[in-house]
Design an enzyme around this catalytic site. Structure first.
Site, PDB file in Angstrom:
ATOM      1  N   GLN A   1      -3.459  -0.821  10.573  1.00 38.39           N
ATOM      2  CA  GLN A   1      -3.608  -2.135   9.950  1.00 38.39           C
ATOM      3  C   GLN A   1      -4.095  -3.180  10.962  1.00 38.39           C
ATOM      4  O   GLN A   1      -3.558  -3.287  12.073  1.00 38.39           O
ATOM      5  CB  GLN A   1      -2.259  -2.576   9.349  1.00 38.39           C
ATOM      6  CG  GLN A   1      -2.275  -3.901   8.614  1.00 38.39           C
ATOM      7  CD  GLN A   1      -3.012  -3.862   7.279  1.00 38.39           C
ATOM      8  OE1 GLN A   1      -3.261  -2.806   6.717  1.00 38.39           O
ATOM      9  NE2 GLN A   1      -3.350  -5.021   6.761  1.00 38.39           N
TER      10      GLN A   1
ATOM     11  N   ASP B   1     -10.261   3.874   5.725  1.00 38.28           N
ATOM     12  CA  ASP B   1     -10.668   2.465   5.806  1.00 38.28           C
ATOM     13  C   ASP B   1     -12.190   2.321   5.820  1.00 38.28           C
ATOM     14  O   ASP B   1     -12.708   1.230   5.569  1.00 38.28           O
ATOM     15  CB  ASP B   1     -10.159   1.861   7.130  1.00 38.28           C
ATOM     16  CG  ASP B   1      -8.948   0.966   6.946  1.00 38.28           C
ATOM     17  OD1 ASP B   1      -8.813   0.339   5.877  1.00 38.28           O
ATOM     18  OD2 ASP B   1      -8.141   0.892   7.896  1.00 38.28           O
TER      19      ASP B   1
ATOM     20  N   LYS C   1       0.844  -1.210   0.000  1.00 40.61           N
ATOM     21  CA  LYS C   1       0.000   0.000   0.000  1.00 40.61           C
ATOM     22  C   LYS C   1       0.872   1.250   0.000  1.00 40.61           C
ATOM     23  O   LYS C   1       0.593   2.210  -0.717  1.00 40.61           O
ATOM     24  CB  LYS C   1      -0.909   0.011   1.249  1.00 40.61           C
ATOM     25  CG  LYS C   1      -2.001  -1.060   1.251  1.00 40.61           C
ATOM     26  CD  LYS C   1      -2.752  -1.044   2.583  1.00 40.61           C
ATOM     27  CE  LYS C   1      -3.648  -2.238   2.761  1.00 40.61           C
ATOM     28  NZ  LYS C   1      -4.291  -2.310   4.081  1.00 40.61           N
TER      29      LYS C   1
HETATM   30  N1  GUN Z   1      -6.320  -5.901   7.406  1.00 39.72           N
HETATM   31  C1  GUN Z   1      -6.822  -6.615   6.376  1.00 39.72           C
HETATM   32  N2  GUN Z   1      -7.543  -5.820   5.560  1.00 39.72           N
HETATM   33  C2  GUN Z   1      -7.481  -4.577   6.087  1.00 39.72           C
HETATM   34  C3  GUN Z   1      -8.020  -3.324   5.679  1.00 39.72           C
HETATM   35  O1  GUN Z   1      -8.729  -3.162   4.672  1.00 39.72           O
HETATM   36  N3  GUN Z   1      -7.721  -2.270   6.483  1.00 39.72           N
HETATM   37  C4  GUN Z   1      -6.977  -2.395   7.606  1.00 39.72           C
HETATM   38  N4  GUN Z   1      -6.754  -1.303   8.341  1.00 39.72           N
HETATM   39  N5  GUN Z   1      -6.470  -3.557   8.007  1.00 39.72           N
HETATM   40  C5  GUN Z   1      -6.722  -4.628   7.245  1.00 39.72           C
END
Ligand code: GUN
Length: 293
Positions: free
Chosen positions: A96, A119, A52
């Site tokens: 995350q 998110d 990301k």
């Molecule tokens: N862990 C797995 N998918 C995600 C997501 O879309 N956002 C976040 N913050 N953590 C994740």
């Protein structure tokens, strides 16, 4: 067989649109900023956050990752989130998941400024999505699935959709997106889960199946109507002695047997995965656009 939904290509289109918006923002003196927080050393999270952050930078989004030790307390994490909330350089904040067990995920997500919640996990944004208020942020994975369907010209109005899984990250927001009245939605949505009596019977009726329950190769050919659209959100590790890592990744759909029956189907990898990042960065740029108004 030409029935694949190419998530990489569609994500590429969205990245190009996002990059153009970044150029426009920068011409106005606004540099979109996205900060990542990772707690502990979960190997999958290291990979995801790394991907990301790399893509953010490629698009001209300023980004940084803060890595905190597994022993970080909830109070310390909340204090860090508060500093990011107050810092105008950051338009998006992503903590995350998974977080260590001693930290309550919901408390942390509720502490992120909803205007920076790229998110889409803050209760205000969850509520806006359910209310059909387009002013909030939509969670990236279900938002990405929706874009895949729309950009692949799948007929949604009146479609029978079965969502497998009722998680807060995919299943529930997916159902909320597709059930709304209006263009590019208006579906009849059934959410199946571990309490559902006959999942196969529901699936066989579906025009569209979104598999997001985290069970390796759960969706088999007899469960799929001829011509149905099948979206595989699953990322499951299964032991594989022949792999160097000792495991391999498989989706929630038995792709080999389902593909010949499907009207359209996402490959896995290369389907939903790339869309999650594309939607995250689009959300971030939107947060910067809204902040700069
Ligand atoms: N862990 C797995 N998918 C995600 C997501 O879309 N956002 C976040 N913050 N953590 C994740």
């Amino acid at each position: 067989m030409q029935n694949l939904i190419d998530g990489r290509a569609i994500a590429g289109e969205i990245h190009a649109e996002t990059a153009a918006r970044v150029v426009h923002l920068r011409s106005r003196g606004i540099v979109p900023g996205l900060v990542f927080v990772r707690v502990g050393e979960d190997p999958a999270s290291q990979v995801y956050v790394g991907m990301k952050e790399k893509k953010s930078r490629e698009l001209g989004i300023h980004s940084e990752t803060r890595v905190l030790p597994e022993s970080t307390t909830q109070t310390e994490l909340l204090a860090l989130v508060a500093t990011f909330n107050a810092d105008p350089r950051w338009h998006g904040i992503l903590v995350q998941a998974p977080l260590p067990r001693h930290i309550d995920q919901a408390t942390v997500y509720a502490a992120v400024d909803p205007r920076k919640d790229v998110d889409g996990f803050h209760p205000i944004n969850v509520g806006k999505l359910l209310l059909g208020d387009a002013g909030g942020f939509v969670p990236c994975t279900p938002g990405g699935v929706h874009e895949l369907l729309v950009r692949s010209h799948v007929k949604l109005d009146g479609a029978e959709v079965v969502v497998l899984g009722r998680g807060n990250i995919v299943g529930k927001p997916m159902a909320s997106i597709l059930v709304q009245k209006g263009r590019h939605a208006n579906c009849t949505v059934t959410v199946c889960h571990s309490g559902t009596r006959d999942i196969a019977a529901h699936c066989r009726r579906a025009d569209i199946i979104v598999a997001a329950m985290g069970v390796p190769e759960f969706v088999r050919a007899p469960m799929v109507r001829e011509g149905a659209v099948v979206i595989d959100v699953g990322v499951n590790r299964v032991p594989d002695a022949s792999a160097k890592s000792g495991y391999r990744l498989v989706g929630d759909v038995a792709f080999g047997e389902v593909q010949p029956k499907a009207g359209l189907i996402t490959p896995n990898p290369g389907g939903v995965g790339p869309m999650t990042i594309a939607m995250l960065l689009a959300n971030t740029v939107r947060a910067a656009e809204l902040a700069g108004q």
